[in-house]
Design a protein around this motif. Structure first.
Motif, mmCIF file in Angstrom:
data_model
loop_
_atom_site.group_PDB
_atom_site.id
_atom_site.type_symbol
_atom_site.label_atom_id
_atom_site.label_comp_id
_atom_site.label_asym_id
_atom_site.label_seq_id
_atom_site.Cartn_x
_atom_site.Cartn_y
_atom_site.Cartn_z
ATOM 1 N N SER A 121 0.809 -1.230 0.000
ATOM 2 C CA SER A 121 0.000 0.000 0.000
ATOM 3 C C SER A 121 0.838 1.274 0.000
ATOM 4 C CB SER A 121 -0.905 0.028 1.230
ATOM 5 O OG SER A 121 -1.752 -1.083 1.249
ATOM 6 N N GLY A 122 2.045 1.177 0.542
ATOM 7 C CA GLY A 122 2.838 2.393 0.681
ATOM 8 C C GLY A 122 3.839 2.605 -0.445
ATOM 9 N N ILE A 123 3.857 1.710 -1.422
ATOM 10 C CA ILE A 123 4.918 1.748 -2.431
ATOM 11 C C ILE A 123 4.971 3.086 -3.185
ATOM 12 C CG2 ILE A 123 5.640 0.734 -4.647
ATOM 13 C CD1 ILE A 123 4.974 -2.013 -3.339
ATOM 14 N N GLY A 124 3.815 3.624 -3.527
ATOM 15 C CA GLY A 124 3.827 4.896 -4.260
ATOM 16 C C GLY A 124 3.758 6.112 -3.348
ATOM 17 N N GLY A 125 3.948 5.924 -2.054
ATOM 18 C CA GLY A 125 3.828 7.044 -1.110
ATOM 19 C C GLY A 125 2.368 7.422 -0.883
ATOM 20 N N LEU A 126 2.185 8.568 -0.244
ATOM 21 C CA LEU A 126 0.817 9.028 0.057
ATOM 22 C C LEU A 126 0.361 10.032 -0.991
ATOM 23 C CD1 LEU A 126 -1.618 9.335 2.075
ATOM 24 C CD2 LEU A 126 -0.341 11.230 3.087
ATOM 25 N N LYS A 127 -0.830 9.780 -1.559
ATOM 26 C CA LYS A 127 -1.402 10.767 -2.494
ATOM 27 C C LYS A 127 -2.237 11.766 -1.701
ATOM 28 C CE LYS A 127 -0.417 9.238 -6.827
ATOM 29 N NZ LYS A 127 -1.102 8.065 -7.359
#
Ligand code: SAH
Ligand code: SF4
Length: 348
Positions: A121-127
């Motif tokens: 869930s955290g791979i792309g960081g926080l949108k």
């Protein structure tokens, strides 16, 4: 002027909204019931006069979630949804069927900034964080899609709920309202990676929810290597916050422990864990690590996991192994992600 996110409003806030529109007070309750039943537009509100509906349309919006994909497991009755949000972002949530009813695992953020190394869930960081309405809509959409009533909610999807504190508290109040979705707080679990400041704030609300703490390691050395959050709040600090939380709420805490081969699955880890949890009224949930293609973590074999559980039990710690649901559709703990995951899923 920016439109109001009306589904996130509490009954009291709706009273002041209808007053501002010059409408009688009883409309607030009608509105609240419609919104929380999951209607997607104001025209579904048949007992609200057209003139008021027009005004609402001009000034407010209903933050729903649009089903983009639905993946049904062939192994069990788990369904994973990909939802599109009003601004084009995507989230996933999961509907699970248990003997006692339906549980929805909701996301609380688009992505996550905690960066735990085992989690997709955290791979792309926080949108961005989700609004309370977007959390509620994940439940109402699943209810409507299946013509069922959801009885339990776990805040264990994408995101860190305590990194979205205000909206999480608002969600908890709205979801448990008698005139709304009406899921009792005792039927809700909130999972945190260990945001101590959030645990301290949450304690003051004294909600009878189950607090699940993702511990995953018996010492700072191991925890630091897999969870960045531990560098800010180490295990001692976290467990002190858990003890305080327990003293105030008198609720049993659930500790999650993802078992990762060669990382945290040794006998020494079990003994150390049991030692550290001494004196906390708790339950340890062992989760066999779920595969995430971006990392090489593996779960230990079943025998090793059961052995670890038995060591904890022998030391007086309540422990069980969590059942894996939706394994064929990447719907298990830590596998939810933004759009890419589900669009690339082998099943499609
Ligand atoms: N952010 C919150 C809640 C969402 S994650 C938290 O971290 O607690 C829900 C649970 O899944 C957490 O316990 C998390 O540590 C666990 N998890 C994440 N990735 C996993 C994986 N690959 N295998 C097993 N559990 C995982
Ligand atoms: Fe975020 Fe929880 Fe995943 Fe960690 S385990 S990255 S806190 S969603």
């Amino acid at each position: 002027m920016e439109k109001t996110d009306i589904k996130s409003l509490t009954p009291e806030e709706l009273v002041s909204l209808v007053k501002d529109f010059g409408e009688p007070k009883f409309r607030a309750k009608q509105l609240f019931k419609w919104l929380q039943s999951g209607v997607e537009n104001f025209d579904e509100m048949t007992n609200i006069p057209q003139t008021f509906r027009d005004k609402l349309n001009q000034n407010c919006y209903i933050a729903g979630v649009k089903i983009v994909r639905r993946l049904s497991s062939k192994l069990d009755e788990t369904v994973k949804y990909l939802y599109e949000l009003y601004d084009g972002e995507y989230i996933e949530s999961v509907l699970m069927k248990y003997e006692h009813g339906y549980t929805v695992c909701i996301s609380t953020q688009v992505g996550c900034r905690m960066g735990c190394s085992f989690c997709a869930s955290g791979i792309g960081g926080l949108k961005r964080s989700l609004t309370a309405s977007e959390m509620l809509s994940q439940i109402t959409a699943a209810q409507r899609d299946n013509n069922i009533r959801v009885s339990n909610v776990v805040m264990m999807g994408m995101g860190e709920p305590l990194d979205n504190f205000e909206n999480t508290v608002r969600f908890l109040r709205l979801v448990s309202d008698d005139d709304g979705i009406n899921i009792g707080l005792r039927h809700i679990s909130l999972s945190t990676s260990g945001v101590v400041s959030g645990i301290e704030r949450l304690k003051e609300y004294n909600f009878p929810i189950t607090l699940s703490v993702s511990l995953h390691a018996p010492n700072d050395e191991i925890r630091n290597s897999i969870m960045r959050v531990n560098k800010k709040w180490n295990i001692d600090t976290l467990l002190k916050a858990c003890r305080d939380y327990q003293r105030v709420t008198t609720r049993r805490i659930s500790f999650e422990y993802a078992m990762i081969e060669g990382v945290n699955d040794s006998d020494e880890c079990a003994y150390e864990l049991a030692e550290r949890l001494k004196g906390i009224m708790c339950h340890v949930n062992l989760i066999p690590a779920n595969p995430v293609k971006e990392n090489s973590f593996k779960k230990p074999d079943r025998g090793k996991i059961l052995h670890f559980r038995d060591l904890l039990i022998a030391k007086g710690v309540n422990a069980t192994v969590r059942r894996t649901l939706g394994a064929d559709i990447d719907a298990s703990c830590g596998q939810l992600r933004q759009k890419e995951g589900i669009l690339n899923a082998d099943l499609l």
